[in-house]
Design an enzyme around this catalytic site. Structure first.
Site, mmCIF file in Angstrom:
data_model
loop_
_atom_site.group_PDB
_atom_site.id
_atom_site.type_symbol
_atom_site.label_atom_id
_atom_site.label_comp_id
_atom_site.label_asym_id
_atom_site.label_seq_id
_atom_site.Cartn_x
_atom_site.Cartn_y
_atom_site.Cartn_z
ATOM 1 N N ASP A 1 0.855 -1.201 0.000
ATOM 2 C CA ASP A 1 0.000 0.000 0.000
ATOM 3 C C ASP A 1 0.888 1.247 0.000
ATOM 4 O O ASP A 1 1.795 1.356 0.836
ATOM 5 C CB ASP A 1 -0.876 -0.055 1.260
ATOM 6 C CG ASP A 1 -1.942 1.020 1.280
ATOM 7 O OD1 ASP A 1 -2.359 1.468 0.199
ATOM 8 O OD2 ASP A 1 -2.371 1.393 2.395
ATOM 9 N N HIS B 1 -7.373 9.970 4.022
ATOM 10 C CA HIS B 1 -7.078 8.861 4.946
ATOM 11 C C HIS B 1 -7.456 9.275 6.361
ATOM 12 O O HIS B 1 -7.316 10.438 6.727
ATOM 13 C CB HIS B 1 -5.582 8.544 4.933
ATOM 14 C CG HIS B 1 -5.123 7.879 3.669
ATOM 15 N ND1 HIS B 1 -4.096 8.355 2.910
ATOM 16 C CD2 HIS B 1 -5.543 6.758 3.043
ATOM 17 C CE1 HIS B 1 -3.907 7.569 1.866
ATOM 18 N NE2 HIS B 1 -4.776 6.583 1.918
#
Ligand code: 13P
Length: 287
Positions: free
Chosen positions: A84, A177
Protein backbone atom coordinates in the site's frame (compact mmCIF):
# COMPACT_ATOMS: atom_id res chain seq x y z
CA UNK A 1 -5.12 -18.86 -2.86
CA UNK A 2 -2.65 -16.04 -3.40
CA UNK A 3 -3.30 -14.34 -6.73
CA UNK A 4 -2.69 -11.01 -8.43
CA UNK A 5 -5.56 -8.52 -8.07
CA UNK A 6 -6.13 -8.30 -11.83
CA UNK A 7 -8.83 -10.91 -12.33
CA UNK A 8 -10.79 -10.10 -9.19
CA UNK A 9 -10.88 -6.41 -10.11
CA UNK A 10 -11.80 -7.03 -13.74
CA UNK A 11 -14.73 -9.13 -12.49
CA UNK A 12 -15.67 -6.48 -9.92
CA UNK A 13 -15.66 -3.74 -12.54
CA UNK A 14 -17.86 -5.81 -14.86
CA UNK A 15 -20.17 -6.86 -12.01
CA UNK A 16 -20.52 -3.37 -10.49
CA UNK A 17 -19.19 -4.15 -7.03
CA UNK A 18 -15.89 -3.43 -5.26
CA UNK A 19 -13.26 -5.62 -3.63
CA UNK A 20 -12.12 -4.41 -0.21
CA UNK A 21 -8.49 -3.81 0.62
CA UNK A 22 -8.00 -4.23 4.34
CA UNK A 23 -4.64 -3.28 5.80
CA UNK A 24 -2.88 -5.78 8.05
CA UNK A 25 -0.67 -5.07 11.07
CA UNK A 26 -0.10 -8.42 12.72
CA UNK A 27 -1.06 -12.09 12.76
CA UNK A 28 -4.45 -11.59 14.42
CA UNK A 29 -5.44 -8.93 11.89
CA UNK A 30 -4.47 -11.14 8.95
CA UNK A 31 -6.24 -14.20 10.33
CA UNK A 32 -9.44 -12.24 11.00
CA UNK A 33 -9.58 -10.83 7.46
CA UNK A 34 -8.80 -14.16 5.77
CA UNK A 35 -11.38 -16.07 7.82
CA UNK A 36 -14.06 -13.47 7.10
CA UNK A 37 -13.34 -13.49 3.37
CA UNK A 38 -13.57 -17.29 3.33
CA UNK A 39 -16.77 -17.32 5.37
CA UNK A 40 -18.42 -14.79 3.05
CA UNK A 41 -16.92 -16.25 -0.14
CA UNK A 42 -15.51 -12.87 -1.03
CA UNK A 43 -12.28 -12.01 -2.83
CA UNK A 44 -10.01 -9.85 -0.67
CA UNK A 45 -6.89 -7.72 -0.84
CA UNK A 46 -4.53 -7.57 2.13
CA UNK A 47 -2.83 -4.16 2.19
CA UNK A 48 0.61 -3.68 3.76
CA UNK A 49 2.04 -0.20 4.24
CA UNK A 50 5.81 0.17 4.34
CA UNK A 51 5.57 1.01 8.05
CA UNK A 52 3.46 -2.09 8.78
CA UNK A 53 5.92 -4.17 6.75
CA UNK A 54 8.77 -2.92 8.90
CA UNK A 55 6.76 -3.57 12.07
CA UNK A 56 6.07 -7.16 10.99
CA UNK A 57 9.82 -7.80 10.50
CA UNK A 58 9.99 -7.08 6.77
CA UNK A 59 8.12 -7.96 3.59
CA UNK A 60 9.57 -11.47 3.43
CA UNK A 61 8.13 -12.27 6.84
CA UNK A 62 4.75 -10.90 5.77
CA UNK A 63 4.71 -12.88 2.50
CA UNK A 64 5.71 -16.09 4.28
CA UNK A 65 3.06 -15.58 6.99
CA UNK A 66 0.27 -14.87 4.50
CA UNK A 67 1.15 -17.79 2.23
CA UNK A 68 1.36 -20.21 5.16
CA UNK A 69 -1.88 -18.90 6.65
CA UNK A 70 -3.75 -19.35 3.35
CA UNK A 71 -2.60 -22.97 3.35
CA UNK A 72 -3.13 -23.77 7.04
CA UNK A 73 -6.57 -22.13 7.19
CA UNK A 74 -7.65 -23.70 3.87
CA UNK A 75 -8.50 -20.34 2.34
CA UNK A 76 -9.95 -20.99 -1.12
CA UNK A 77 -11.12 -17.47 -2.05
CA UNK A 78 -8.78 -15.26 -4.14
CA UNK A 79 -6.40 -13.28 -1.91
CA UNK A 80 -4.01 -10.60 -3.17
CA UNK A 81 -1.10 -9.48 -0.98
CA UNK A 82 -0.58 -5.86 -1.90
CA UNK A 83 1.92 -3.15 -0.98
CA UNK A 84 0.00 0.00 0.00
CA UNK A 85 1.42 3.42 -1.00
CA UNK A 86 4.80 1.98 -1.91
CA UNK A 87 7.92 3.88 -2.82
CA UNK A 88 9.75 2.82 -5.96
CA UNK A 89 12.33 0.92 -3.83
CA UNK A 90 9.63 -0.55 -1.59
CA UNK A 91 7.74 -1.85 -4.63
CA UNK A 92 10.84 -3.63 -5.87
CA UNK A 93 11.45 -5.18 -2.43
CA UNK A 94 7.87 -6.51 -2.28
CA UNK A 95 8.15 -7.98 -5.76
CA UNK A 96 11.26 -9.87 -4.62
CA UNK A 97 9.64 -10.88 -1.33
CA UNK A 98 6.73 -12.64 -3.08
CA UNK A 99 3.87 -10.14 -2.91
CA UNK A 100 1.25 -10.72 -5.62
CA UNK A 101 0.44 -7.03 -6.09
CA UNK A 102 2.04 -3.64 -5.48
CA UNK A 103 1.05 -0.02 -5.39
CA UNK A 104 3.58 2.51 -6.53
CA UNK A 105 2.53 5.89 -5.21
CA UNK A 106 4.31 8.40 -7.41
CA UNK A 107 1.64 11.06 -6.87
CA UNK A 108 4.08 13.38 -5.09
CA UNK A 109 6.44 13.41 -8.10
CA UNK A 110 5.98 15.71 -11.07
CA UNK A 111 3.73 13.83 -13.54
CA UNK A 112 6.58 13.07 -16.00
CA UNK A 113 8.60 11.38 -13.23
CA UNK A 114 5.53 9.53 -11.97
CA UNK A 115 5.01 8.24 -15.54
CA UNK A 116 8.66 7.17 -15.95
CA UNK A 117 8.80 5.23 -12.69
CA UNK A 118 5.32 3.71 -13.13
CA UNK A 119 6.29 2.57 -16.64
CA UNK A 120 9.35 0.71 -15.35
CA UNK A 121 7.27 -1.05 -12.71
CA UNK A 122 4.57 -1.96 -15.27
CA UNK A 123 7.24 -3.85 -17.25
CA UNK A 124 8.49 -5.73 -14.17
CA UNK A 125 4.99 -6.58 -12.90
CA UNK A 126 3.83 -7.73 -16.34
CA UNK A 127 6.78 -10.07 -16.63
CA UNK A 128 6.06 -11.60 -13.22
CA UNK A 129 2.25 -11.65 -13.51
CA UNK A 130 1.71 -9.21 -10.65
CA UNK A 131 -0.87 -6.43 -10.47
CA UNK A 132 0.20 -2.82 -10.15
CA UNK A 133 -1.71 0.13 -8.72
CA UNK A 134 -0.64 3.65 -9.63
CA UNK A 135 -1.75 6.94 -8.13
CA UNK A 136 -2.51 10.37 -9.53
CA UNK A 137 -3.43 13.30 -7.27
CA UNK A 138 -2.39 12.62 -3.68
CA UNK A 139 -4.99 11.32 -1.23
CA UNK A 140 -5.53 13.73 1.65
CA UNK A 141 -4.60 13.13 5.27
CA UNK A 142 -1.68 11.35 6.82
CA UNK A 143 -0.83 7.69 6.53
CA UNK A 144 2.26 6.16 8.08
CA UNK A 145 4.02 9.51 8.00
CA UNK A 146 3.13 10.17 4.35
CA UNK A 147 1.11 13.37 4.17
CA UNK A 148 -1.11 14.02 1.16
CA UNK A 149 -2.68 17.40 0.53
CA UNK A 150 -6.07 16.10 -0.63
CA UNK A 151 -5.57 16.93 -4.28
CA UNK A 152 -8.14 16.27 -6.92
CA UNK A 153 -6.66 14.36 -9.84
CA UNK A 154 -6.51 15.70 -13.38
CA UNK A 155 -8.47 13.27 -15.62
CA UNK A 156 -5.99 13.76 -18.49
CA UNK A 157 -3.08 12.78 -16.24
CA UNK A 158 -5.11 9.77 -15.11
CA UNK A 159 -5.48 8.71 -18.73
CA UNK A 160 -1.74 9.04 -19.32
CA UNK A 161 -0.97 6.77 -16.35
CA UNK A 162 -3.78 4.31 -17.20
CA UNK A 163 -2.44 4.01 -20.76
CA UNK A 164 0.88 2.71 -19.38
CA UNK A 165 -0.90 -0.58 -18.68
CA UNK A 166 -1.31 -0.44 -14.89
CA UNK A 167 -3.89 -2.82 -13.40
CA UNK A 168 -5.76 -0.29 -11.29
CA UNK A 169 -5.64 3.42 -10.69
CA UNK A 170 -6.05 5.43 -7.50
CA UNK A 171 -7.10 8.99 -8.20
CA UNK A 172 -7.63 11.71 -5.62
CA UNK A 173 -11.27 12.84 -5.64
CA UNK A 174 -11.37 14.67 -2.33
CA UNK A 175 -10.94 11.47 -0.29
CA UNK A 176 -8.86 11.52 2.88
CA UNK A 177 -7.08 8.86 4.95
CA UNK A 178 -8.23 8.63 8.54
CA UNK A 179 -11.35 10.34 9.90
CA UNK A 180 -13.15 12.92 7.76
CA UNK A 181 -13.48 16.42 9.23
CA UNK A 182 -16.96 17.74 10.11
CA UNK A 183 -16.85 20.19 7.21
CA UNK A 184 -15.70 17.67 4.56
CA UNK A 185 -17.45 18.62 1.31
CA UNK A 186 -17.77 14.99 0.09
CA UNK A 187 -16.39 13.08 -2.89
CA UNK A 188 -15.98 14.86 -6.22
CA UNK A 189 -18.26 12.65 -8.32
CA UNK A 190 -17.90 15.02 -11.28
CA UNK A 191 -14.16 14.33 -11.33
CA UNK A 192 -14.69 10.59 -10.81
CA UNK A 193 -17.08 10.50 -13.78
CA UNK A 194 -14.57 12.40 -15.95
CA UNK A 195 -11.76 10.01 -14.96
CA UNK A 196 -13.96 6.99 -15.67
CA UNK A 197 -14.85 8.41 -19.08
CA UNK A 198 -11.18 8.89 -20.01
CA UNK A 199 -9.91 5.59 -18.60
CA UNK A 200 -12.72 3.29 -19.79
CA UNK A 201 -12.45 -0.17 -18.27
CA UNK A 202 -9.61 0.64 -15.86
CA UNK A 203 -10.63 -0.42 -12.31
CA UNK A 204 -10.53 2.71 -10.14
CA UNK A 205 -9.45 2.64 -6.50
CA UNK A 206 -10.99 4.63 -3.66
CA UNK A 207 -8.59 5.20 -0.77
CA UNK A 208 -9.69 6.52 2.61
CA UNK A 209 -12.67 4.14 2.88
CA UNK A 210 -13.17 4.86 6.59
CA UNK A 211 -16.07 7.19 7.28
CA UNK A 212 -17.40 7.65 3.75
CA UNK A 213 -21.22 7.40 3.98
CA UNK A 214 -22.78 4.26 2.43
CA UNK A 215 -24.65 6.17 -0.28
CA UNK A 216 -21.41 7.83 -1.46
CA UNK A 217 -19.66 4.44 -1.52
CA UNK A 218 -22.46 3.02 -3.66
CA UNK A 219 -22.39 5.98 -6.02
CA UNK A 220 -18.59 5.69 -6.35
CA UNK A 221 -18.97 2.00 -7.25
CA UNK A 222 -21.62 2.87 -9.86
CA UNK A 223 -19.12 5.33 -11.39
CA UNK A 224 -16.33 2.76 -11.80
CA UNK A 225 -14.67 2.27 -8.41
CA UNK A 226 -13.84 -1.44 -8.02
CA UNK A 227 -11.39 -1.44 -5.10
CA UNK A 228 -11.94 0.34 -1.78
CA UNK A 229 -9.26 0.65 0.90
CA UNK A 230 -10.11 0.46 4.58
CA UNK A 231 -7.58 0.81 7.36
CA UNK A 232 -8.53 3.25 10.13
CA UNK A 233 -11.95 1.68 10.74
CA UNK A 234 -10.35 -1.69 11.59
CA UNK A 235 -7.87 0.07 13.87
CA UNK A 236 -10.68 1.90 15.68
CA UNK A 237 -12.82 -1.19 16.15
CA UNK A 238 -9.82 -3.25 17.30
CA UNK A 239 -8.80 -0.58 19.81
CA UNK A 240 -12.34 -0.07 21.14
CA UNK A 241 -12.92 -3.80 21.69
CA UNK A 242 -9.55 -4.25 23.37
CA UNK A 243 -10.13 -1.23 25.62
CA UNK A 244 -13.59 -2.49 26.61
CA UNK A 245 -12.12 -5.87 27.54
CA UNK A 246 -9.40 -4.32 29.67
CA UNK A 247 -11.76 -1.86 31.32
CA UNK A 248 -14.10 -4.72 32.24
CA UNK A 249 -11.12 -6.06 34.19
CA UNK A 250 -11.17 -9.39 32.44
CA UNK A 251 -7.48 -9.25 31.58
CA UNK A 252 -6.65 -9.24 35.27
CA UNK A 253 -8.78 -12.20 36.29
CA UNK A 254 -8.08 -15.88 35.80
CA UNK A 255 -6.48 -16.40 32.44
CA UNK A 256 -7.77 -13.08 31.11
CA UNK A 257 -4.23 -11.80 30.77
CA UNK A 258 -3.39 -14.59 28.31
CA UNK A 259 -2.53 -12.64 25.12
CA UNK A 260 -4.68 -15.00 23.08
CA UNK A 261 -7.67 -14.04 25.21
CA UNK A 262 -6.70 -10.38 25.44
CA UNK A 263 -6.56 -10.01 21.66
CA UNK A 264 -9.66 -12.10 20.91
CA UNK A 265 -12.26 -9.30 21.24
CA UNK A 266 -10.20 -7.06 18.92
CA UNK A 267 -9.85 -9.86 16.39
CA UNK A 268 -13.63 -10.40 16.47
CA UNK A 269 -14.19 -6.64 16.04
CA UNK A 270 -12.06 -6.70 12.89
CA UNK A 271 -14.12 -9.62 11.57
CA UNK A 272 -17.32 -7.65 12.18
CA UNK A 273 -15.93 -4.54 10.45
CA UNK A 274 -14.66 -6.48 7.45
CA UNK A 275 -18.03 -8.28 7.12
CA UNK A 276 -19.93 -5.00 7.18
CA UNK A 277 -17.65 -3.54 4.49
CA UNK A 278 -17.80 -6.60 2.24
CA UNK A 279 -21.59 -6.47 2.41
CA UNK A 280 -21.60 -2.75 1.60
CA UNK A 281 -19.12 -3.18 -1.28
CA UNK A 282 -21.18 -6.04 -2.73
CA UNK A 283 -18.31 -8.57 -2.86
CA UNK A 284 -20.03 -11.28 -0.77
CA UNK A 285 -20.44 -14.52 -2.74
CA UNK A 286 -18.32 -13.23 -5.61
CA UNK A 287 -15.28 -15.46 -5.04
P1 13P B 1 -8.52 4.76 5.83
O1 13P B 1 -7.45 4.62 6.86
O2 13P B 1 -9.10 6.12 5.82
O3 13P B 1 -9.54 3.69 5.94
O4 13P B 1 -7.80 4.62 4.42
C1 13P B 1 -7.14 3.44 4.10
C2 13P B 1 -6.35 3.56 2.84
O5 13P B 1 -6.72 4.27 1.93
C3 13P B 1 -5.13 2.77 2.72
O6 13P B 1 -4.43 3.06 1.57
Amino acid sequence: MLVSAKEMLTKAKAGHYAVGQFNINNLEWTKSILLTAEELKSPVILGVSEGAGKYMCGFKTVAAMVKAMIEELNITVPVALHLDHGTYEGAKKCIEAGFSSVMFDGSHYPIEENIEKTKELVAICNEKGLSLEAEVGAIGGEEDGVIGGGEVADPDECKRIADLGVTMLAAGIGNIHGKYPENWPGLRFDVLAAIQEKTGTMPLVLHGGTGIPADMIQKAISLGVSKINVNTECQLSFAAATRAYIEAGKDLQGKGFDPRKLLAPGAQAIRDTVKEKMELFGSVGKA
